[in-house]
Design a protein around this motif. Structure first.
Motif, short mmCIF file in Angstrom:
data_model
loop_
_atom_site.label_atom_id
_atom_site.label_comp_id
_atom_site.label_asym_id
_atom_site.label_seq_id
_atom_site.Cartn_x
_atom_site.Cartn_y
_atom_site.Cartn_z
N UNK A 17 44.84 -33.00 0.21
CA UNK A 17 45.22 -32.83 1.62
C UNK A 17 44.56 -31.54 2.09
N UNK A 18 43.69 -31.66 3.10
CA UNK A 18 42.98 -30.49 3.63
C UNK A 18 43.47 -30.21 5.04
N UNK A 19 43.30 -28.98 5.47
CA UNK A 19 43.70 -28.59 6.82
C UNK A 19 42.47 -28.63 7.74
N UNK A 20 42.61 -29.31 8.86
CA UNK A 20 41.56 -29.40 9.87
C UNK A 20 41.99 -28.55 11.05
N UNK A 21 41.05 -27.77 11.60
CA UNK A 21 41.34 -26.93 12.76
C UNK A 21 40.30 -27.19 13.84
N UNK A 22 40.74 -27.30 15.08
CA UNK A 22 39.83 -27.51 16.19
C UNK A 22 40.28 -26.72 17.41
N UNK A 23 39.31 -26.33 18.21
CA UNK A 23 39.60 -25.68 19.48
C UNK A 23 38.46 -25.98 20.44
N UNK A 24 38.78 -26.16 21.69
CA UNK A 24 37.78 -26.33 22.72
C UNK A 24 38.01 -25.26 23.78
N UNK A 25 36.94 -24.59 24.18
CA UNK A 25 37.03 -23.57 25.22
C UNK A 25 37.07 -24.29 26.56
N UNK A 26 38.23 -24.29 27.20
CA UNK A 26 38.41 -25.02 28.45
C UNK A 26 39.49 -24.31 29.28
N UNK A 27 39.28 -24.16 30.58
CA UNK A 27 40.25 -23.40 31.39
C UNK A 27 41.60 -24.08 31.58
N UNK A 76 46.82 -31.99 8.99
CA UNK A 76 46.40 -32.33 7.63
C UNK A 76 45.57 -33.61 7.63
N UNK A 77 44.68 -33.69 6.66
CA UNK A 77 43.85 -34.88 6.48
C UNK A 77 43.67 -35.12 4.98
N UNK A 78 43.89 -36.34 4.54
CA UNK A 78 43.69 -36.66 3.12
C UNK A 78 42.22 -36.99 2.89
N UNK A 79 41.58 -36.25 2.00
CA UNK A 79 40.17 -36.48 1.67
C UNK A 79 40.07 -37.72 0.78
N UNK A 80 39.41 -38.74 1.27
CA UNK A 80 39.28 -40.00 0.53
C UNK A 80 37.89 -40.15 -0.08
N UNK A 81 36.86 -39.89 0.74
CA UNK A 81 35.47 -40.06 0.30
C UNK A 81 34.59 -39.17 1.17
N UNK A 82 33.39 -38.91 0.70
CA UNK A 82 32.45 -38.12 1.47
C UNK A 82 32.18 -38.83 2.79
N UNK A 83 32.23 -38.06 3.86
CA UNK A 83 31.99 -38.66 5.17
C UNK A 83 32.05 -37.63 6.28
N UNK A 84 31.77 -38.09 7.47
CA UNK A 84 31.75 -37.23 8.64
C UNK A 84 33.11 -37.27 9.34
N UNK A 85 33.61 -36.09 9.69
CA UNK A 85 34.83 -35.96 10.47
C UNK A 85 34.37 -35.73 11.91
#
Length: 106
Positions: A17-27, A76-85
């Motif tokens: 289980x890996x942690x994914x973080x995202x942010x978008x700069x938006x007003x 959280x995201x479970x790593x299953x196989x190599x791939x693009x997020x």
């Protein structure tokens, strides 16, 4: 297109289980604010965020005008196989901003 920041671990073990973080700069203007000259600032919000991994949607968030500027998500995201997020943000006008990161599972 807005500036995005994403953090996906470059490598993971199968089933981890890996942690994914995202942010978008938006007003995220809610349409109820005024400039110092008294002019109404029109509504301008991100309405939807989604993440896909291995061709499947893993999270979908619908946003409302009350959300703060620069929306930040961590999940959280479970790593299953190599791939693009893949990440996708859509605003109220239908404009789409995307970002992606490769995760190697070994």
């Amino acid at each position: 297109m807005f500036n995005t920041r994403i953090r996906v671990p470059p490598t993971a073990k199968p089933g981890e289980i890996v942690e994914i973080r995202t942010m978008i700069m938006h007003p995220m203007d809610n349409g109820f604010s005024y400039t110092t000259q008294g002019t109404l600032i029109p509504q301008n919000i991100i309405t939807e965020f989604s993440c896909h991994y291995l061709g499947e949607e893993v999270i979908l968030v619908r946003l409302e005008p009350g959300i703060s500027a620069n929306p930040y998500f961590t999940f959280p995201l479970r790593a299953e196989a190599t791939g693009t997020v893949r990440f996708r943000w859509m605003d109220q006008h239908g404009d789409i901003t995307t970002a992606e990161e490769e995760m190697v599972v070994e």
